[in-house]
Motif scaffolding. Structure first.
Motif, PDB file in Angstrom:
ATOM      1  N   LEU A 158     -66.738  27.150   7.057  1.00  0.00           N
ATOM      2  CA  LEU A 158     -65.491  26.408   6.831  1.00  0.00           C
ATOM      3  C   LEU A 158     -65.320  26.066   5.355  1.00  0.00           C
ATOM      4  CD1 LEU A 158     -65.693  24.085   9.961  1.00  0.00           C
ATOM      5  CD2 LEU A 158     -64.094  25.985   9.617  1.00  0.00           C
ATOM      6  N   SER A 159     -66.411  25.713   4.703  1.00  0.00           N
ATOM      7  CA  SER A 159     -66.368  25.422   3.270  1.00  0.00           C
ATOM      8  C   SER A 159     -66.024  26.671   2.465  1.00  0.00           C
ATOM      9  CB  SER A 159     -67.722  24.854   2.824  1.00  0.00           C
ATOM     10  OG  SER A 159     -67.745  24.637   1.441  1.00  0.00           O
ATOM     11  N   THR A 160     -66.569  27.814   2.881  1.00  0.00           N
ATOM     12  CA  THR A 160     -66.269  29.083   2.213  1.00  0.00           C
ATOM     13  C   THR A 160     -64.783  29.384   2.289  1.00  0.00           C
ATOM     14  OG1 THR A 160     -68.476  29.939   2.699  1.00  0.00           O
ATOM     15  CG2 THR A 160     -66.768  31.564   2.178  1.00  0.00           C
ATOM     16  N   CYS A 161     -64.188  29.082   3.430  1.00  0.00           N
ATOM     17  CA  CYS A 161     -62.750  29.309   3.603  1.00  0.00           C
ATOM     18  C   CYS A 161     -61.954  28.458   2.628  1.00  0.00           C
ATOM     19  CB  CYS A 161     -62.347  28.994   5.046  1.00  0.00           C
ATOM     20  SG  CYS A 161     -60.563  29.005   5.324  1.00  0.00           S
ATOM     21  N   THR A 162     -62.247  27.161   2.563  1.00  0.00           N
ATOM     22  CA  THR A 162     -61.474  26.290   1.670  1.00  0.00           C
ATOM     23  C   THR A 162     -61.726  26.626   0.204  1.00  0.00           C
ATOM     24  OG1 THR A 162     -63.185  24.573   1.833  1.00  0.00           O
ATOM     25  CG2 THR A 162     -61.302  24.381   3.311  1.00  0.00           C
ATOM     26  N   ASP A 163     -62.957  27.053  -0.118  1.00  0.00           N
ATOM     27  CA  ASP A 163     -63.245  27.461  -1.497  1.00  0.00           C
ATOM     28  C   ASP A 163     -62.423  28.684  -1.894  1.00  0.00           C
ATOM     29  OD1 ASP A 163     -65.032  25.413  -1.760  1.00  0.00           O
ATOM     30  OD2 ASP A 163     -66.823  26.649  -1.517  1.00  0.00           O
ATOM     31  N   ALA A 164     -62.184  29.563  -0.924  1.00  0.00           N
ATOM     32  CA  ALA A 164     -61.453  30.804  -1.203  1.00  0.00           C
ATOM     33  C   ALA A 164     -60.011  30.531  -1.618  1.00  0.00           C
ATOM     34  CB  ALA A 164     -61.479  31.733   0.008  1.00  0.00           C
ATOM     35  N   VAL A 165     -59.435  29.440  -1.103  1.00  0.00           N
ATOM     36  CA  VAL A 165     -58.040  29.160  -1.439  1.00  0.00           C
ATOM     37  C   VAL A 165     -57.915  28.222  -2.637  1.00  0.00           C
ATOM     38  CG1 VAL A 165     -57.239  29.522   0.911  1.00  0.00           C
ATOM     39  CG2 VAL A 165     -57.836  27.217   0.169  1.00  0.00           C
ATOM     40  N   ALA A 166     -59.024  27.656  -3.069  1.00  0.00           N
ATOM     41  CA  ALA A 166     -58.976  26.745  -4.217  1.00  0.00           C
ATOM     42  C   ALA A 166     -58.471  27.504  -5.447  1.00  0.00           C
ATOM     43  CB  ALA A 166     -60.349  26.161  -4.487  1.00  0.00           C
ATOM     44  N   GLY A 167     -57.481  26.962  -6.109  1.00  0.00           N
ATOM     45  CA  GLY A 167     -56.954  27.582  -7.321  1.00  0.00           C
ATOM     46  C   GLY A 167     -55.910  28.645  -7.066  1.00  0.00           C
ATOM     47  N   GLU A 168     -55.663  28.970  -5.776  1.00  0.00           N
ATOM     48  CA  GLU A 168     -54.610  29.951  -5.486  1.00  0.00           C
ATOM     49  C   GLU A 168     -53.247  29.362  -5.850  1.00  0.00           C
ATOM     50  OE1 GLU A 168     -54.214  33.169  -3.961  1.00  0.00           O
ATOM     51  OE2 GLU A 168     -56.254  33.303  -4.704  1.00  0.00           O
ATOM     52  N   ALA A 169     -52.385  30.182  -6.361  1.00  0.00           N
ATOM     53  CA  ALA A 169     -51.015  29.733  -6.619  1.00  0.00           C
ATOM     54  C   ALA A 169     -50.348  29.428  -5.291  1.00  0.00           C
ATOM     55  CB  ALA A 169     -50.240  30.819  -7.357  1.00  0.00           C
ATOM     56  N   SER A 170     -49.422  28.484  -5.319  1.00  0.00           N
ATOM     57  CA  SER A 170     -48.732  28.101  -4.095  1.00  0.00           C
ATOM     58  C   SER A 170     -48.030  29.309  -3.490  1.00  0.00           C
ATOM     59  CB  SER A 170     -47.697  27.004  -4.399  1.00  0.00           C
ATOM     60  OG  SER A 170     -46.988  26.684  -3.234  1.00  0.00           O
ATOM     61  N   ASP A 171     -48.274  29.509  -2.233  1.00  0.00           N
ATOM     62  CA  ASP A 171     -47.646  30.626  -1.512  1.00  0.00           C
ATOM     63  C   ASP A 171     -47.033  30.038  -0.252  1.00  0.00           C
ATOM     64  OD1 ASP A 171     -46.844  32.992  -0.426  1.00  0.00           O
ATOM     65  OD2 ASP A 171     -48.834  33.856  -0.209  1.00  0.00           O
ATOM     66  N   GLY A 172     -45.912  29.359  -0.440  1.00  0.00           N
ATOM     67  CA  GLY A 172     -45.292  28.698   0.691  1.00  0.00           C
ATOM     68  C   GLY A 172     -46.167  27.578   1.229  1.00  0.00           C
ATOM     69  N   GLY A 173     -46.882  26.915   0.326  1.00  0.00           N
ATOM     70  CA  GLY A 173     -47.756  25.832   0.766  1.00  0.00           C
ATOM     71  C   GLY A 173     -49.050  26.332   1.372  1.00  0.00           C
ATOM     72  N   LEU A 174     -49.416  27.590   1.076  1.00  0.00           N
ATOM     73  CA  LEU A 174     -50.595  28.200   1.686  1.00  0.00           C
ATOM     74  C   LEU A 174     -51.852  27.382   1.435  1.00  0.00           C
ATOM     75  CD1 LEU A 174     -52.017  30.570   3.102  1.00  0.00           C
ATOM     76  CD2 LEU A 174     -52.239  31.655   0.864  1.00  0.00           C
ATOM     77  N   GLU A 175     -52.104  27.065   0.166  1.00  0.00           N
ATOM     78  CA  GLU A 175     -53.347  26.352  -0.149  1.00  0.00           C
ATOM     79  C   GLU A 175     -53.399  25.005   0.559  1.00  0.00           C
ATOM     80  OE1 GLU A 175     -55.903  24.425  -3.828  1.00  0.00           O
ATOM     81  OE2 GLU A 175     -54.112  25.596  -4.265  1.00  0.00           O
TER      82      GLU A 175
END
Length: 199
Positions: free
Chosen positions: A154-171
């Protein structure tokens, strides 16, 4: 000291296998059951969430440690499965940049679902363990290991989206949902750990 341990083990031998949704009843829980849940949840990192997620099952939990732990893990599994379904349904609306992140998170959540199922199987084995020796500790250790692995995914998942540009509120949506699963899973592990230290 031996008598409470024997009672705990006897309680573990009757762990129910139904999901928490099936465990809830329409009768009002006793204040004693709510007090028990609140006292138990004080050992977790997210006590308010712990109480909120378990108090609706107070009637079936009562003051039964095994029911409390089983319900906590079932709540965690249900949240993980619901989140997995949400992300699977989200794939069609994700822009190309966010697609890889959502797919990666979906894989991590899928792994976490499997690991939580393994943890619940170990809880059943704990109920069948004889005495308070190595066999019981072996199953507790296995459940702790599977649950810790689920938290890592679960932590790996949230780390993967950290720093992603907003994609319709994806992060924001990914982190909020997965963080919620991680928190109820952390609480379930804390309740199991507390049981393990009392043996």
């Amino acid at each position: 000291m031996a008598k409470p341990i024997i009672l705990l083990l006897a309680a573990l031998s009757i762990l129910y296998t139904a999901s928490p949704a099936n465990a809830a009843t329409t009768s009002s829980p006793s204040s004693s059951a709510i007090d028990f849940i609140e006292a138990s949840c004080s050992a977790t990192l997210y006590p308010a969430l712990c109480v909120q997620s378990l108090s609706r099952y107070a009637t079936s939990i009562q003051r039964n440690r095994s029911q409390l732990i089983q319900t906590a893990f079932s709540v965690s599994l249900d949240e993980a499965k619901s989140t997995k379904t949400m992300f699977a349904n989200k794939l069609n609306g994700v822009k190309p940049r966010g697609m890889a992140v959502v797919k990666d998170c979906l894989e991590q959540i899928d792994d976490a679902v499997d690991q939580l199922r393994e943890s619940i199987e170990e809880l059943k084995n704990i109920g069948q363990a004889k005495g308070i020796g190595q066999d019981l500790r072996f199953h507790i250790s296995n459940a702790q290991t599977w649950t810790s692995a689920a938290l890592t995914d679960l932590s790996t998942c949230t780390d993967a989206v950290a720093g992603e540009a907003s994609d319709g509120g994806l992060e924001t949506s990914v982190r909020a949902r997965v963080d919620g699963v991680a928190q109820v899973t952390s609480n379930a592990l804390a309740l199991l750990n507390k049981f393990g230290t009392e043996l």
